[in-house]
Scaffold this motif. Structure first.
Motif, PDB file in Angstrom:
ATOM      1  N   TRP A 265      17.688  -7.541 -29.600  1.00 36.17           N
ATOM      2  CA  TRP A 265      17.106  -6.012 -28.920  1.00 36.17           C
ATOM      3  C   TRP A 265      18.816  -4.726 -28.872  1.00 36.17           C
ATOM      4  CZ3 TRP A 265      14.176  -3.602 -32.275  1.00 36.17           C
ATOM      5  CH2 TRP A 265      13.517  -4.159 -32.926  1.00 36.17           C
TER       6      TRP A 265
ATOM      7  N   ARG B 241      19.085  -1.831 -30.401  1.00 33.10           N
ATOM      8  CA  ARG B 241      18.536  -0.545 -29.959  1.00 33.10           C
ATOM      9  C   ARG B 241      20.265   0.626 -30.290  1.00 33.10           C
ATOM     10  NH1 ARG B 241      14.835   1.288 -26.545  1.00 33.10           N
ATOM     11  NH2 ARG B 241      14.104  -0.758 -25.277  1.00 33.10           N
TER      12      ARG B 241
ATOM     13  N   LEU C 286      10.225  -0.239 -26.907  1.00 36.41           N
ATOM     14  CA  LEU C 286      10.036  -2.280 -27.609  1.00 36.41           C
ATOM     15  C   LEU C 286       8.952  -2.326 -26.552  1.00 36.41           C
ATOM     16  CD1 LEU C 286      11.388  -4.464 -28.992  1.00 36.41           C
ATOM     17  CD2 LEU C 286      13.332  -4.623 -26.854  1.00 36.41           C
TER      18      LEU C 286
END
Ligand SMILES: *Cc1c(COP(=O)(O)O)cnc(C)c1O
Length: 234
Positions: A74, A78, A86
Motif C-alpha cells: 500500500w 497511497r 485503508l
C-alpha cells in the motif's frame, strides 16, 4: 478492441460494476440513501496490479487482513492515491500495533482489552488516530476473534471511559453455517444502545441483507477481485 472498451479492459471491473449495481439496488429496496453505505473493497491476497484498476475506477476504501502484506502493497499506491482509506479487517497482534497505527486509517478488529491498551498508548505516542471498530463474535464461536455479545457493552465502556478511545464502529463475521440476519440484527442492536454510528457487516455473499439490516460499511472481496488463492498462514 480499443483501450477504451470497458468490458475488455479488465475482468475485475465487471465484478466491481456488478457489486455497485447490487449495492444500489439493495439500498433502493429498503429506501436507504446509497451515499450512507461505504463499499470496502477487500483486496487481501491480490497484488497491486489487480488493485490499481479498481482505484482508477474510483474506489477509495480498501480492506486488508494482514499488516505485513499491507505494508508491502500500500505505501506506493497511497503515494499515488493520497485520499484512499485503508481498513485492517484481520486479527491484530499487539506486537504489530505500531505498524498498524502507521499504516491503517481504520482498525476494524479491536477485540480484546490488552489490544485496546496497546493501541491507546501507541496512538498517543504517534499522534495518529485511526478509527476503531470493535469486532463482535456474534456467534460466540470459540475459534473466532471478537468480543462476546454479552461482554460488548462493558468492553466499549472500558475503552471509552478508562482508555479515552473513540469507538466509531462495530464489525462482525457471522458463522458460515447459519442464517445471517440474527447476527446482523444483534450487531445493530449493540451499536444502537451504545450510540455507535458505523456497522461493518456483509460480504460478497450477503451484503444486500446486511444493507437491509443497517450496514454502513460492507466488506466485499471475491465479488470484485475474483476467487482468492487458498490462504497460507504468515
Ligand atoms: C476476506 C474477508 C472479507 C471479504 O470476503 P468475500 O467473501 O471475498 O467478499 C470480508 N471481511 C473479512 C473480515 C474478511 O476477512
Amino acid at each position: 478492441m480499443t483501450a477504451q472498451d470497458p468490458h475488455s479492459a479488465s475482468p475485475d471491473l465487471a465484478g466491481l460494476r456488478d457489486v455497485r449495481e447490487r449495492l444500489a439496488r439493495a439500498a433502493d429496496d429498503c429506501d436507504r440513501d446509497p451515499a450512507g453505505i461505504t463499499l470496502v473493497c477487500v483486496s487481501k491476497t491480490f497484488p497491486a496490479e489487480a488493485i490499481e484498476p479498481v482505484l482508477a475506477a474510483g474506489e477509495r476504501v480498501f480492506g486488508e487482513n494482514r499488516v505485513q502484506e499491507a505494508q508491502r502493497k500500500w505505501p506506493e499506491l497511497r503515494a499515488r492515491y493520497p485520499d484512499l482509506e485503508l481498513h485492517l479487517i484481520g486479527p491484530l497482534q499487539t506486537n504489530k500495533a505500531r505498524e498498524a497505527v502507521q499504516l491503517f486509517d481504520v482498525i476494524e478488529t479491536l477485540d480484546r482489552i490488552k489490544l485496546a491498551e496497546v493501541l491507546a498508548a501507541e496512538m498517543a505516542r504517534a499522534g495518529k488516530h485511526p478509527k476503531l471498530y470493535v469486532e463482535v463474535n456474534t456467534g460466540a464461536e470459540p475459534q473466532k476473534a471478537g468480543v462476546l455479545p454479552a461482554d460488548a457493552d462493558a468492553f466499549i465502556r472500558d475503552c471509552r471511559e478508562r482508555l479515552g478511545l473513540t469507538i466509531d464502529g462495530l464489525m462482525c463475521i457471522p458463522p458460515e453455517d447459519q442464517q445471517r440476519s440474527p447476527h446482523f440484527a444483534l450487531l445493530a442492536q449493540i451499536a444502537k444502545r451504545n450510540a455507535i454510528p458505523v456497522l461493518s457487516m456483509g460480504m460478497s455473499a450477503d451484503f444486500e441483507l446486511a444493507v437491509q439490516l443497517g450496514a454502513t460499511h460492507v466488506r466485499v472481496g471475491s465479488a470484485i477481485f475474483g476467487k482468492r488463492p487458498p490462504l497460507v498462514s504468515e
